[in-house]
Design an enzyme around this catalytic site. Structure first.
Site, PDB file in Angstrom:
ATOM      1  CE  LYS A  22       5.593   7.200  11.249  1.00 43.53           C
ATOM      2  NZ  LYS A  22       6.246   6.312  10.270  1.00 43.53           N
ATOM      3  CG  ASN A  23       8.776   8.739   8.578  1.00 39.94           C
ATOM      4  OD1 ASN A  23       8.396   7.832   9.326  1.00 39.94           O
ATOM      5  ND2 ASN A  23       8.093   9.118   7.513  1.00 39.94           N
ATOM      6  NE  ARG A  93       5.918  -2.175   3.601  1.00 38.47           N
ATOM      7  CZ  ARG A  93       7.042  -1.773   3.072  1.00 38.47           C
ATOM      8  NH1 ARG A  93       7.629  -0.697   3.460  1.00 38.47           N
ATOM      9  NH2 ARG A  93       7.591  -2.467   2.098  1.00 38.47           N
ATOM     10  CB  CYS A 117       1.337  -2.475   4.230  1.00 37.77           C
ATOM     11  SG  CYS A 117       1.710  -1.040   3.275  1.00 37.77           S
ATOM     12  NE  ARG A 122       4.958   1.577   2.106  1.00 31.34           N
ATOM     13  CZ  ARG A 122       4.864   2.269   3.237  1.00 31.34           C
ATOM     14  NH1 ARG A 122       3.877   2.081   4.048  1.00 31.34           N
ATOM     15  NH2 ARG A 122       5.778   3.169   3.552  1.00 31.34           N
ATOM     16  CG  ASP A 125      12.113  -3.928  -5.979  1.00 26.92           C
ATOM     17  OD1 ASP A 125      11.418  -3.306  -5.150  1.00 26.92           O
ATOM     18  OD2 ASP A 125      12.264  -3.545  -7.151  1.00 26.92           O
ATOM     19  CG  LEU A 126      14.070  -0.141  -5.585  1.00 27.15           C
ATOM     20  CD1 LEU A 126      13.458   1.251  -5.510  1.00 27.15           C
ATOM     21  CD2 LEU A 126      14.776  -0.335  -6.925  1.00 27.15           C
ATOM     22  CG  ASP A 308       3.947  10.123   4.947  1.00 28.79           C
ATOM     23  OD1 ASP A 308       3.431   9.174   4.330  1.00 28.79           O
ATOM     24  OD2 ASP A 308       5.054  10.036   5.509  1.00 28.79           O
ATOM     25  NE  ARG A 400       2.399   2.243  12.340  1.00 28.05           N
ATOM     26  CZ  ARG A 400       2.425   2.473  11.029  1.00 28.05           C
ATOM     27  NH1 ARG A 400       1.352   2.240  10.301  1.00 28.05           N
ATOM     28  NH2 ARG A 400       3.517   2.903  10.443  1.00 28.05           N
TER      29      ARG A 400
HETATM   30  C1  UD1 Z   1       8.917   6.308   3.640  1.00 24.08           C
HETATM   31  C2  UD1 Z   1       8.227   6.857   4.851  1.00 24.08           C
HETATM   32  C3  UD1 Z   1       6.722   6.967   4.607  1.00 24.08           C
HETATM   33  C4  UD1 Z   1       6.453   7.767   3.331  1.00 24.08           C
HETATM   34  C5  UD1 Z   1       7.262   7.225   2.171  1.00 24.08           C
HETATM   35  C6  UD1 Z   1       7.174   8.094   0.929  1.00 24.08           C
HETATM   36  C7  UD1 Z   1       9.613   6.107   6.680  1.00 24.08           C
HETATM   37  C8  UD1 Z   1       9.783   5.191   7.841  1.00 24.08           C
HETATM   38  N1  UD1 Z   1       8.492   5.968   5.980  1.00 24.08           N
HETATM   39  O1  UD1 Z   1       8.412   4.989   3.410  1.00 24.08           O
HETATM   40  O2  UD1 Z   1       6.142   7.621   5.723  1.00 24.08           O
HETATM   41  O3  UD1 Z   1       5.078   7.671   3.008  1.00 24.08           O
HETATM   42  O4  UD1 Z   1       8.655   7.141   2.513  1.00 24.08           O
HETATM   43  O5  UD1 Z   1       7.548   9.385   1.216  1.00 24.08           O
HETATM   44  O6  UD1 Z   1      10.439   6.969   6.427  1.00 24.08           O
HETATM   45  N2  UD1 Z   1       9.583   1.083  -3.802  1.00 24.08           N
HETATM   46  C9  UD1 Z   1       9.878   0.026  -4.620  1.00 24.08           C
HETATM   47  N3  UD1 Z   1      10.878  -0.838  -4.249  1.00 24.08           N
HETATM   48  C10 UD1 Z   1      11.589  -0.676  -3.089  1.00 24.08           C
HETATM   49  C11 UD1 Z   1      11.281   0.417  -2.258  1.00 24.08           C
HETATM   50  C12 UD1 Z   1      10.265   1.292  -2.637  1.00 24.08           C
HETATM   51  O7  UD1 Z   1       9.275  -0.152  -5.664  1.00 24.08           O
HETATM   52  O8  UD1 Z   1      12.479  -1.478  -2.811  1.00 24.08           O
HETATM   53  C13 UD1 Z   1       8.502   2.016  -4.181  1.00 24.08           C
HETATM   54  C14 UD1 Z   1       7.333   2.029  -3.197  1.00 24.08           C
HETATM   55  O9  UD1 Z   1       6.426   0.982  -3.456  1.00 24.08           O
HETATM   56  C15 UD1 Z   1       6.734   3.400  -3.425  1.00 24.08           C
HETATM   57  C16 UD1 Z   1       7.965   4.255  -3.713  1.00 24.08           C
HETATM   58  O10 UD1 Z   1       8.996   3.338  -4.101  1.00 24.08           O
HETATM   59  O11 UD1 Z   1       5.915   3.386  -4.566  1.00 24.08           O
HETATM   60  C17 UD1 Z   1       8.446   5.079  -2.547  1.00 24.08           C
HETATM   61  O12 UD1 Z   1       8.553   4.255  -1.412  1.00 24.08           O
HETATM   62  P1  UD1 Z   1       9.641   4.510  -0.276  1.00 24.08           P
HETATM   63  O13 UD1 Z   1      10.223   5.868  -0.419  1.00 24.08           O
HETATM   64  O14 UD1 Z   1      10.567   3.362  -0.239  1.00 24.08           O
HETATM   65  O15 UD1 Z   1       8.727   4.475   1.036  1.00 24.08           O
HETATM   66  P2  UD1 Z   1       9.200   3.988   2.446  1.00 24.08           P
HETATM   67  O16 UD1 Z   1      10.667   4.231   2.578  1.00 24.08           O
HETATM   68  O17 UD1 Z   1       8.657   2.637   2.726  1.00 24.08           O
END
Ligand code: UD1
Length: 420
Positions: A22-23, A93, A117, A122, A125-126, A308, A400
């Protein structure tokens, strides 16, 4: 709404074929926006998240065939609408993955903010800061990220102070069509990131360093890419979940169609618990163990132990001998499965981000409710060993991310049925 009924005390046997990841499929489908012609995707998992992303692309004006035998053809040539609406983003998301490619190709887009969520705040900002660094003007209004880069994005040095998977993917896709060189320092290293980069590299993008701490990409300055065929890598989380099904029932099963290297941290943890494996090029056989030992784990970014898989290992910990400790380091709220596991009789206490699980507990069937994708699979695992018939509600979460889950479990000998 559908629900699953599982009769407990199962012994599993046989094998299960793992679907496409999926990812990996999600960013690659988003990357179809960077391409100039039909792309045929092979080994696409037919799951709700994938259908949702395709539906969004179609809403934007793209063409998609039906998903047929895990293949789908997508062509984004006729996209005219660049607004990704809240109603779709709230369902998934990962729709944020459209921000980078839409902005890079069209110089503008509007993407709804994902909002909260079940597994935590989540934020994105980055993603936003990175797009700004690449020259985009971003205005957040009425819950939408309004992004413009009238003359296209330009390469930049992006330093992530926190590792983000979809954030890294957004920058990679944006950088592929940007003008000049982008360097990403502290990117995610997941196999799904590596596959995205390989597909881009095989199709003409100069890109090096993926899988390491720094990725460098030379953009094409908005020249669209020539991607034609993409075959999705196997889903390491689905594979890990079935290995846990073998483990929790202490059965002998084989997961097929996997890349064992992607499952190293999961296999290492299962070995620590007491399991042995026969590992071949693309299959893993788990062998029953005399004793299931308690364990400790902390989630982290790849190649560490995946968040996960945290919920599934918590279900498994209920059947291990002694007290297991699980620390969740990535998502602050990713413990919603604890309440439901407790309904099945699990003895778990939570302090901050650390859960203590007492084993061995005889679980007893109950009605439980899935709260997020991976939490749902933990409930199925617990149901496999609970006394009696467990009913798992809200399985749309499960649909999903797990293709044909009840059929795959039935083939392994599980007494399971889906009801409306
Ligand atoms: C992806 C995966 C999800 C997995 C997660 C962590 C997909 C579609 N989903 O989610 O299955 O659980 O990686 O391995 O690939 N964060 C910020 N700011 C940002 C972005 C992230 O603070 O702009 C934080 C998040 O809140 C979290 C951490 O960074 O604490 C990691 O999140 P992130 O790697 O971005 O998760 P996703 O990409 O949403």
């Amino acid at each position: 709404m559908d629900y699953l009924v599982i009769k407990g005390n199962n012994k599993l046997k046989g094998s299960v074929k793992i679907s496409g990841a999926k990812n990996s499929a999600l960013p690659l489908i988003a990357a179809s926006i960077l391409a100039k012609k039909d792309i045929k995707f092979i080994n696409i998992p037919n799951i709700t998240d994938i259908r949702t992303l395709i539906k969004i692309l179609v809403m934007l004006g793209a063409y998609s065939s039906e998903i047929n035998g895990n293949e789908v053809v997508i062509n984004t040539n006729n996209i005219t609408n660049v607004k990704v609406i809240y109603d779709m983003v709230r369902k998934m998301r990962a729709s944020i993955l459209l921000l980078g490619p839409l902005l890079a190709r069209f110089g503008k887009c509007q993407v709804s903010l994902p909002g909260g969520c079940a597994i935590g705040a989540r934020p994105v900002d980055l993603h936003i800061k990175a797009m700004q660094k690449m020259g985009a003007k971003i205005d957040i209004k009425n819950g939408y990220i309004n992004a413009t880069a009238t003359n296209g994005l330009r390469g930049a040095h992006i330093v992530f102070d926190k590792i983000t998977v979809t954030g890294t993917e957004n920058v990679i896709m944006a950088a592929a069509l940007a003008k000049g060189k982008t360097i990403i320092t502290n990117p995610a290293k997941e196999p799904e990131i590596v596959q995205l980069c390989e597909v881009l590299r095989q199709n003409g993008v100069e890109i090096v360093g993926y899988g390491s701490d720094e990725i460098t990409i030379i953009g094409t300055d908005r020249e669209l890419l020539d991607i034609s065929n993409v075959s999705i890598i196997p889903d390491r989380i689905e594979a890990g979940t079935y290995l846990c099904a073998g483990a929790i029932t202490n059965s002998n099963i084989i997961v097929k169609g996997v890349i064992p290297k992607h499952l190293e941290s999961i296999i290492n943890k299962l070995s620590e618990i007491g399991f042995n494996f026969n590992i071949n090029k693309d299959s893993i056989e788990i062998l029953p163990s005399k004793e299931l030992k308690s364990f400790e784990l902390s989630t982290s970014e790849y190649p560490g132990f995946p968040t996960d898989m945290q919920a599934q290992f918590m279900a498994l910990a209920t059947q291990c001998n002694g007290v297991s400790i699980i620390e969740e380091k990535l998502f602050e709220n990713r413990f919603m499965h604890i309440n439901e596991l407790q309904r099945l009789g699990a003895s778990i206490s939570l302090l901050g981000s650390i859960a203590k699980i007492n084993g061995i507990t005889k679980l007893k069937a109950a009605d439980v409710m899935a709260t997020d994708l991976r939490a749902s699979s933990a409930l199925i695992l617990a149901g496999l060993v609970a006394d009696g018939e467990s009913v798992i509600h809200r399985i749309y979460h499960l649909d999903r991310g797990y293709e044909n889950i009840e059929q795959k479990l039935l083939n392994l000998g599980v007494n399971i049925r889906r009801e409306k």
